[in-house]
Every structure is written in structure tokens, then in C-alpha cells.
Motif scaffolding. Structure first.
Motif, PDB file in Angstrom:
ATOM      1  N   ARG A  79       0.722  -1.203   0.050  1.00 36.96           N
ATOM      2  CA  ARG A  79       0.002  -0.170  -0.113  1.00 36.96           C
ATOM      3  C   ARG A  79       0.693   1.165   0.081  1.00 36.96           C
ATOM      4  O   ARG A  79       0.483   2.096  -0.938  1.00 36.96           O
ATOM      5  CB  ARG A  79      -1.004  -0.051   1.186  1.00 36.96           C
ATOM      6  N   ALA A  80       1.914   1.011   0.815  1.00 38.83           N
ATOM      7  CA  ALA A  80       2.920   2.509   0.647  1.00 38.83           C
ATOM      8  C   ALA A  80       3.646   2.535  -0.534  1.00 38.83           C
ATOM      9  O   ALA A  80       3.599   3.974  -1.119  1.00 38.83           O
ATOM     10  CB  ALA A  80       4.043   2.219   1.949  1.00 38.83           C
ATOM     11  N   VAL A  81       3.851   1.425  -1.170  1.00 40.69           N
ATOM     12  CA  VAL A  81       4.717   1.441  -2.449  1.00 40.69           C
ATOM     13  C   VAL A  81       3.501   2.137  -3.491  1.00 40.69           C
ATOM     14  O   VAL A  81       3.833   3.046  -4.435  1.00 40.69           O
ATOM     15  CB  VAL A  81       5.133   0.345  -2.966  1.00 40.69           C
ATOM     16  N   GLU A  82       2.330   1.663  -3.505  1.00 38.39           N
ATOM     17  CA  GLU A  82       1.338   2.061  -4.493  1.00 38.39           C
ATOM     18  C   GLU A  82       1.050   3.495  -4.257  1.00 38.39           C
ATOM     19  O   GLU A  82       0.885   4.165  -5.334  1.00 38.39           O
ATOM     20  CB  GLU A  82       0.219   1.237  -4.199  1.00 38.39           C
ATOM     21  N   ARG A  83       0.945   3.970  -3.043  1.00 33.50           N
ATOM     22  CA  ARG A  83       0.630   5.431  -2.700  1.00 33.50           C
ATOM     23  C   ARG A  83       1.971   6.439  -3.363  1.00 33.50           C
ATOM     24  O   ARG A  83       1.642   7.482  -3.771  1.00 33.50           O
ATOM     25  CB  ARG A  83       0.461   5.655  -1.333  1.00 33.50           C
ATOM     26  N   ARG A  84       3.086   5.910  -3.110  1.00 33.43           N
ATOM     27  CA  ARG A  84       4.044   6.786  -3.444  1.00 33.43           C
ATOM     28  C   ARG A  84       4.200   6.767  -5.015  1.00 33.43           C
ATOM     29  O   ARG A  84       4.603   7.682  -5.520  1.00 33.43           O
ATOM     30  CB  ARG A  84       5.240   6.150  -2.767  1.00 33.43           C
ATOM     31  N   GLY A  85       4.059   5.557  -5.664  1.00 30.12           N
ATOM     32  CA  GLY A  85       4.302   5.386  -7.086  1.00 30.12           C
ATOM     33  C   GLY A  85       3.198   6.181  -7.947  1.00 30.12           C
ATOM     34  O   GLY A  85       3.368   5.851  -9.059  1.00 30.12           O
ATOM     35  N   GLY A  86       2.068   6.511  -7.615  1.00 31.33           N
ATOM     36  CA  GLY A  86       0.935   7.127  -8.041  1.00 31.33           C
ATOM     37  C   GLY A  86       0.016   6.347  -8.446  1.00 31.33           C
ATOM     38  O   GLY A  86      -0.626   6.407  -9.444  1.00 31.33           O
ATOM     39  N   GLY A  87      -0.230   5.147  -7.870  1.00 37.28           N
ATOM     40  CA  GLY A  87      -1.405   4.379  -8.219  1.00 37.28           C
ATOM     41  C   GLY A  87      -0.868   3.042  -9.094  1.00 37.28           C
ATOM     42  O   GLY A  87       0.448   2.774  -9.334  1.00 37.28           O
ATOM     43  N   GLY A  88      -1.766   2.268  -9.625  1.00 36.98           N
ATOM     44  CA  GLY A  88      -1.701   0.967 -10.347  1.00 36.98           C
ATOM     45  C   GLY A  88      -1.360   1.545 -11.848  1.00 36.98           C
ATOM     46  O   GLY A  88      -1.092   2.631 -12.356  1.00 36.98           O
ATOM     47  N   ARG A  89      -1.378   0.405 -12.671  1.00 35.24           N
ATOM     48  CA  ARG A  89      -1.026   0.387 -13.907  1.00 35.24           C
ATOM     49  C   ARG A  89      -2.008   1.155 -14.637  1.00 35.24           C
ATOM     50  O   ARG A  89      -1.613   2.053 -15.575  1.00 35.24           O
ATOM     51  CB  ARG A  89      -0.824  -1.104 -14.456  1.00 35.24           C
ATOM     52  N   LYS A  90      -3.405   0.977 -14.335  1.00 35.79           N
ATOM     53  CA  LYS A  90      -4.283   1.757 -15.077  1.00 35.79           C
ATOM     54  C   LYS A  90      -4.331   3.290 -15.176  1.00 35.79           C
ATOM     55  O   LYS A  90      -4.632   3.829 -15.843  1.00 35.79           O
ATOM     56  CB  LYS A  90      -5.757   1.223 -14.790  1.00 35.79           C
ATOM     57  N   GLU A  91      -4.008   3.686 -13.720  1.00 32.18           N
ATOM     58  CA  GLU A  91      -3.936   4.811 -13.506  1.00 32.18           C
ATOM     59  C   GLU A  91      -2.576   5.684 -14.164  1.00 32.18           C
ATOM     60  O   GLU A  91      -3.021   6.617 -14.866  1.00 32.18           O
ATOM     61  CB  GLU A  91      -3.993   5.365 -12.075  1.00 32.18           C
ATOM     62  N   ARG A  92      -1.681   5.115 -14.415  1.00 29.62           N
ATOM     63  CA  ARG A  92      -0.449   5.535 -14.983  1.00 29.62           C
ATOM     64  C   ARG A  92      -0.587   5.408 -16.414  1.00 29.62           C
ATOM     65  O   ARG A  92      -0.311   6.620 -17.127  1.00 29.62           O
ATOM     66  CB  ARG A  92       0.762   4.844 -14.496  1.00 29.62           C
ATOM     67  N   ARG A  93      -1.321   4.340 -16.864  1.00 34.35           N
ATOM     68  CA  ARG A  93      -1.766   4.696 -18.338  1.00 34.35           C
ATOM     69  C   ARG A  93      -2.461   5.825 -18.541  1.00 34.35           C
ATOM     70  O   ARG A  93      -2.562   6.535 -19.571  1.00 34.35           O
ATOM     71  CB  ARG A  93      -2.189   3.186 -18.920  1.00 34.35           C
ATOM     72  N   ALA A  94      -3.663   5.743 -17.978  1.00 39.70           N
ATOM     73  CA  ALA A  94      -4.658   6.959 -18.172  1.00 39.70           C
ATOM     74  C   ALA A  94      -4.027   8.333 -18.305  1.00 39.70           C
ATOM     75  O   ALA A  94      -4.214   9.268 -18.976  1.00 39.70           O
ATOM     76  CB  ALA A  94      -6.019   6.771 -17.179  1.00 39.70           C
ATOM     77  N   ALA A  95      -3.049   8.545 -17.278  1.00 37.19           N
ATOM     78  CA  ALA A  95      -2.459   9.867 -17.013  1.00 37.19           C
ATOM     79  C   ALA A  95      -1.508   9.910 -18.153  1.00 37.19           C
ATOM     80  O   ALA A  95      -1.367  11.281 -18.788  1.00 37.19           O
ATOM     81  CB  ALA A  95      -1.739   9.677 -15.646  1.00 37.19           C
ATOM     82  N   ALA A  96      -0.938   9.008 -18.767  1.00 37.85           N
ATOM     83  CA  ALA A  96       0.068   9.085 -19.783  1.00 37.85           C
ATOM     84  C   ALA A  96      -0.690   9.556 -21.011  1.00 37.85           C
ATOM     85  O   ALA A  96      -0.190  10.474 -21.914  1.00 37.85           O
ATOM     86  CB  ALA A  96       1.126   7.885 -20.052  1.00 37.85           C
ATOM     87  N   ARG A  97      -1.937   9.056 -21.460  1.00 33.67           N
ATOM     88  CA  ARG A  97      -2.732   9.248 -22.433  1.00 33.67           C
ATOM     89  C   ARG A  97      -3.269  10.728 -22.238  1.00 33.67           C
ATOM     90  O   ARG A  97      -3.389  11.392 -23.351  1.00 33.67           O
ATOM     91  CB  ARG A  97      -3.779   8.136 -22.443  1.00 33.67           C
TER      92      ARG A  97
END
Length: 153
Positions: A79-97
Motif C-alpha cells: 500500500r505504501a509503495v502504491e501510494r508513493r508510485g502514483g497508483g496502479g498500472r491503469k492510472e499511470r496509463r490513463a495519466a500518460a494518455r
């Protein structure tokens, strides 16, 4: 066997204290003390004390508690790594798009929202000094919309 004897002695001592408290005419407190003193005997008679003593002296049970602790630690770590990393894979892809497709040009004076969006002049005044009636609310939220779209919201 030793645990049952200790629980019985604690209950007998508690009932003695309750009797002395009742003799001093503090009946409500005496009743409360008597209730607390009956709990250890009740635990012995229901078998809870035997169950707890069986758990306390088995190494396999302590190993199980250790494994539960490690599992909890791993959950908290992820949970700590997920919060620091900016969420999961779907959120990172949506932000990049969103950053790639709908960004505002750095030198642009107005946000680039695409075809069909033309900001209405809000400073134009009529003969009476009032704002002209427009089809919408009269306020231009295109800048805010562009910022929200840029961040994927």
C-alpha cells in the motif's frame, strides 16, 4: 489445572472484596466488583482458559501468528509503495494518455480544446453597461476544463 486454580482464587478474592464493599453500604460498586470477579470462573467453566493455555504453549500457533504478522507487513508495504508510485498500472496509463493527447501548448494564449470551442467575449458591454445575454452561464470555464483534462480528471 494451575490456571483453573488461579482463576478460582481470583474470583473468591473478588467476591470477598465485593462483600466488604457491600458492608460499607456501597451496593452499586459491590455489585460491579462481584460481576467482574465472576468472569474468571465463567471463563474456566466454558473452556476458554484451556483453549488459551493450549494456544500459548504450542510453537506451531506462534509460527502461525508470525506468518499473519508477515502477511500484514507485506500488505502495508504494498500500500505504501502504491501510494508513493502514483497508483496502479491503469492510472499511470490513463495519466500518460491524458498528458500526451490533450495537453495545452506552452505558448498558447488560450487552451487547445479541439474543434468547435470558441470562447465568448465576457468583457463586451451593451448600451446599458450590462453583460450581453449568452446561451450558457456567461462564464468561460475553458481554462479550468483544459487543466482538468490535462490531469485526466
Amino acid at each position: 489445572m494451575l490456571a483453573e486454580t488461579i482463576c478460582s482464587a481470583v474470583s473468591a478474592a473478588g467476591l470477598g472484596i465485593a462483600a466488604v464493599t457491600a458492608y460499607r453500604k456501597r451496593f452499586l460498586t459491590a455489585t460491579r466488583i462481584a460481576a467482574y470477579s465472576l468472569v474468571p470462573v465463567g471463563l474456566v467453566l466454558t473452556g476458554v482458559v484451556k483453549w488459551v493455555s493450549d494456544i500459548a504453549f504450542k510453537p506451531s500457533v506462534w509460527l502461525g501468528f508470525g506468518l499473519l504478522g508477515v502477511a500484514w507487513l507485506l500488505f502495508m508495504l504494498t500500500r505504501a509503495v502504491e501510494r508513493r508510485g502514483g497508483g496502479g498500472r491503469k492510472e499511470r496509463r490513463a495519466a500518460a494518455r491524458a498528458a500526451r493527447g490533450e495537453a495545452v501548448e506552452p505558448a498558447a494564449s488560450a487552451p487547445s480544446l479541439g474543434a468547435g470551442s470558441s470562447p465568448e467575449p465576457t468583457r463586451a458591454r451593451g448600451k446599458q453597461g450590462k453583460k450581453p445575454a449568452s446561451a450558457g452561464t456567461g462564464e468561460d470555464f475553458s481554462d479550468i476544463e483544459a487543466i482538468l483534462k490535462k490531469h485526466g480528471i
